[in-house]
Scaffold this motif. Structure first.
Motif, PDB file in Angstrom:
ATOM      1  N   GLY A  17     -17.392  -7.999  36.169  1.00  0.00           N
ATOM      2  CA  GLY A  17     -17.616  -8.969  37.235  1.00  0.00           C
ATOM      3  C   GLY A  17     -18.834  -8.684  38.084  1.00  0.00           C
ATOM      4  O   GLY A  17     -19.314  -9.561  38.798  1.00  0.00           O
ATOM      5  N   THR A  18     -19.332  -7.458  38.005  1.00  0.00           N
ATOM      6  CA  THR A  18     -20.484  -7.049  38.826  1.00  0.00           C
ATOM      7  C   THR A  18     -21.707  -6.769  37.961  1.00  0.00           C
ATOM      8  O   THR A  18     -22.763  -7.370  38.144  1.00  0.00           O
ATOM      9  N   THR A  19     -21.559  -5.853  37.027  1.00  0.00           N
ATOM     10  CA  THR A  19     -22.649  -5.575  36.084  1.00  0.00           C
ATOM     11  C   THR A  19     -22.320  -6.089  34.689  1.00  0.00           C
ATOM     12  O   THR A  19     -23.216  -6.250  33.864  1.00  0.00           O
ATOM     13  N   VAL A  20     -21.033  -6.341  34.434  1.00  0.00           N
ATOM     14  CA  VAL A  20     -20.570  -6.796  33.118  1.00  0.00           C
ATOM     15  C   VAL A  20     -19.903  -8.160  33.266  1.00  0.00           C
ATOM     16  O   VAL A  20     -18.974  -8.319  34.068  1.00  0.00           O
ATOM     17  N   ALA A  21     -20.379  -9.141  32.504  1.00  0.00           N
ATOM     18  CA  ALA A  21     -19.769 -10.472  32.489  1.00  0.00           C
ATOM     19  C   ALA A  21     -18.722 -10.499  31.385  1.00  0.00           C
ATOM     20  O   ALA A  21     -19.061 -10.361  30.209  1.00  0.00           O
ATOM     21  N   ASP A  22     -17.451 -10.641  31.781  1.00  0.00           N
ATOM     22  CA  ASP A  22     -16.398 -10.631  30.763  1.00  0.00           C
ATOM     23  C   ASP A  22     -15.661 -11.962  30.641  1.00  0.00           C
ATOM     24  O   ASP A  22     -14.676 -12.077  29.911  1.00  0.00           O
ATOM     25  N   GLY A  23     -16.123 -12.975  31.374  1.00  0.00           N
ATOM     26  CA  GLY A  23     -15.570 -14.311  31.191  1.00  0.00           C
ATOM     27  C   GLY A  23     -14.074 -14.417  31.403  1.00  0.00           C
ATOM     28  O   GLY A  23     -13.398 -15.188  30.718  1.00  0.00           O
ATOM     29  N   GLY A  24     -13.546 -13.626  32.343  1.00  0.00           N
ATOM     30  CA  GLY A  24     -12.107 -13.719  32.614  1.00  0.00           C
ATOM     31  C   GLY A  24     -11.234 -12.960  31.639  1.00  0.00           C
ATOM     32  O   GLY A  24     -10.035 -13.239  31.516  1.00  0.00           O
ATOM     33  N   LEU A  25     -11.803 -11.982  30.944  1.00  0.00           N
ATOM     34  CA  LEU A  25     -11.015 -11.234  29.958  1.00  0.00           C
ATOM     35  C   LEU A  25      -9.879 -10.441  30.587  1.00  0.00           C
ATOM     36  O   LEU A  25      -8.879 -10.177  29.922  1.00  0.00           O
ATOM     37  N   VAL A  26     -10.026 -10.053  31.861  1.00  0.00           N
ATOM     38  CA  VAL A  26      -8.947  -9.309  32.512  1.00  0.00           C
ATOM     39  C   VAL A  26      -7.681 -10.160  32.538  1.00  0.00           C
ATOM     40  O   VAL A  26      -6.592  -9.705  32.163  1.00  0.00           O
ATOM     41  N   GLU A  27      -7.818 -11.405  32.951  1.00  0.00           N
ATOM     42  CA  GLU A  27      -6.651 -12.285  32.982  1.00  0.00           C
ATOM     43  C   GLU A  27      -6.104 -12.523  31.576  1.00  0.00           C
ATOM     44  O   GLU A  27      -4.884 -12.552  31.370  1.00  0.00           O
ATOM     45  N   GLN A  28      -6.985 -12.707  30.617  1.00  0.00           N
ATOM     46  CA  GLN A  28      -6.540 -12.899  29.235  1.00  0.00           C
ATOM     47  C   GLN A  28      -5.756 -11.693  28.741  1.00  0.00           C
ATOM     48  O   GLN A  28      -4.715 -11.822  28.096  1.00  0.00           O
ATOM     49  N   ALA A  29      -6.280 -10.497  29.031  1.00  0.00           N
ATOM     50  CA  ALA A  29      -5.618  -9.283  28.567  1.00  0.00           C
ATOM     51  C   ALA A  29      -4.272  -9.084  29.257  1.00  0.00           C
ATOM     52  O   ALA A  29      -3.300  -8.638  28.629  1.00  0.00           O
ATOM     53  N   PHE A  30      -4.183  -9.407  30.560  1.00  0.00           N
ATOM     54  CA  PHE A  30      -2.900  -9.338  31.250  1.00  0.00           C
ATOM     55  C   PHE A  30      -1.897 -10.302  30.618  1.00  0.00           C
ATOM     56  O   PHE A  30      -0.721  -9.970  30.440  1.00  0.00           O
ATOM     57  N   THR A  31      -2.350 -11.487  30.277  1.00  0.00           N
ATOM     58  CA  THR A  31      -1.465 -12.471  29.652  1.00  0.00           C
ATOM     59  C   THR A  31      -0.945 -11.965  28.310  1.00  0.00           C
ATOM     60  O   THR A  31       0.260 -12.039  28.020  1.00  0.00           O
TER      61      THR A  31
ATOM     62  N   GLY B 287      -9.313  -4.061  24.974  1.00  0.00           N
ATOM     63  CA  GLY B 287     -10.176  -3.437  23.965  1.00  0.00           C
ATOM     64  C   GLY B 287     -10.408  -4.336  22.768  1.00  0.00           C
ATOM     65  O   GLY B 287     -11.522  -4.404  22.226  1.00  0.00           O
ATOM     66  N   GLU B 288      -9.368  -5.059  22.360  1.00  0.00           N
ATOM     67  CA  GLU B 288      -9.506  -5.987  21.237  1.00  0.00           C
ATOM     68  C   GLU B 288     -10.469  -7.121  21.587  1.00  0.00           C
ATOM     69  O   GLU B 288     -11.296  -7.527  20.763  1.00  0.00           O
ATOM     70  N   LEU B 289     -10.367  -7.629  22.812  1.00  0.00           N
ATOM     71  CA  LEU B 289     -11.255  -8.703  23.246  1.00  0.00           C
ATOM     72  C   LEU B 289     -12.700  -8.222  23.344  1.00  0.00           C
ATOM     73  O   LEU B 289     -13.634  -8.930  22.956  1.00  0.00           O
ATOM     74  N   VAL B 290     -12.876  -7.005  23.851  1.00  0.00           N
ATOM     75  CA  VAL B 290     -14.217  -6.420  23.935  1.00  0.00           C
ATOM     76  C   VAL B 290     -14.818  -6.248  22.543  1.00  0.00           C
ATOM     77  O   VAL B 290     -15.983  -6.580  22.299  1.00  0.00           O
TER      78      VAL B 290
END
Length: 225
Positions: free
Chosen positions: A13-27, A79-82
């Motif tokens: 979110g600051t140096t890395v753009a992950d497109g909301g992957l945190v929420e996806q991974a929590f889901t 990790g899978e999403l990354v």
């Protein structure tokens, strides 16, 4: 003149753009555990930036076994999403870091993820040698944000400055900002490329709000002048 020779930057979110992957991974993690992610997502959003195991401890009412299971499931899912190529540098972030280091400043990257996930992100971006030091909550005694521990660990590990007021911190979440404020950092910049808006960042004590981390080198130079 106060030289801001230690710069502590958040990752996702600051140096890395992950497109909301945190929420996806929590889901994904919640579903793998047979839980309803809809009952969890509001807390997840509110605590972006916090150590993920701490989030799960809250969500599971202190059930440590369940929290650890959920954390492992989250780390695996992220990790899978990354690995699927779903992250990228925030535009201008790598250049800003190179600029800061070129001016003789020490740059440290921090995260609320576990070390294994942090390393997966660094590997995916080819960032292993981008900065002098990377820290996760376990590297600072186990307490993540909003505690100031990772910022202070950056100071202790690097010895880059002799005063916390010579530290600049930047992050995209309220907890990133609160961590910087609690550390005593002279600059605590919120950035608008991630989870929280300018009002939330200012409410938690941001000294500056920037469009992105790409603006940070210029801000630091202005501050020093």
């Amino acid at each position: 003149m106060t030289h801001m020779n230690l710069v502590v930057l958040d990752m996702a979110g600051t140096t890395v753009a992950d497109g909301g992957l945190v929420e996806q991974a929590f889901t994904v993690a919640a579903e793998r555990l047979g839980e309803d992610p809809a009952t969890m997502i509001d807390h997840v959003r509110a605590t972006m930036g916090e150590s993920k195991i701490s989030v799960f401890r809250h969500l599971f009412g202190g059930d440590e076994t369940r929290a650890q299971e959920a954390n492992l499931a989250f780390e695996a899912a992220y990790g899978e999403l990354v690995s699927g190529g779903l992250i990228a540098p925030v535009p201008g972030a790598a250049e800003a870091i190179a600029d800061l280091r070129g001016e003789g400043r020490t740059v440290v990257l921090t995260t609320g993820f576990a070390r294994v996930t942090q390393e997966a992100v660094l590997d995916a971006l080819g960032w292993r040698d981008l900065v002098e030091l990377t820290l996760c909550p376990a590297d600072a005694g186990g307490r993540g944000r909003p505690h100031p521990d990772m910022v202070l660990a950056a100071l202790l590990r690097t010895g880059a400055v002799d005063d916390v007021r010579r530290i600049a911190v930047a992050g995209d979440t309220s907890y990133d900002v609160l961590s910087g404020v609690r550390s005593g950092a002279g600059i605590v910049a919120g950035v608008l490329t991630g989870a929280h808006d300018g009002a939330a960042l200012e409410e938690h004590g941001a000294t500056h709000v920037l469009a992105s981390v790409a603006e940070l080198p210029g801000l630091i130079r202005e501050y020093e002048a």
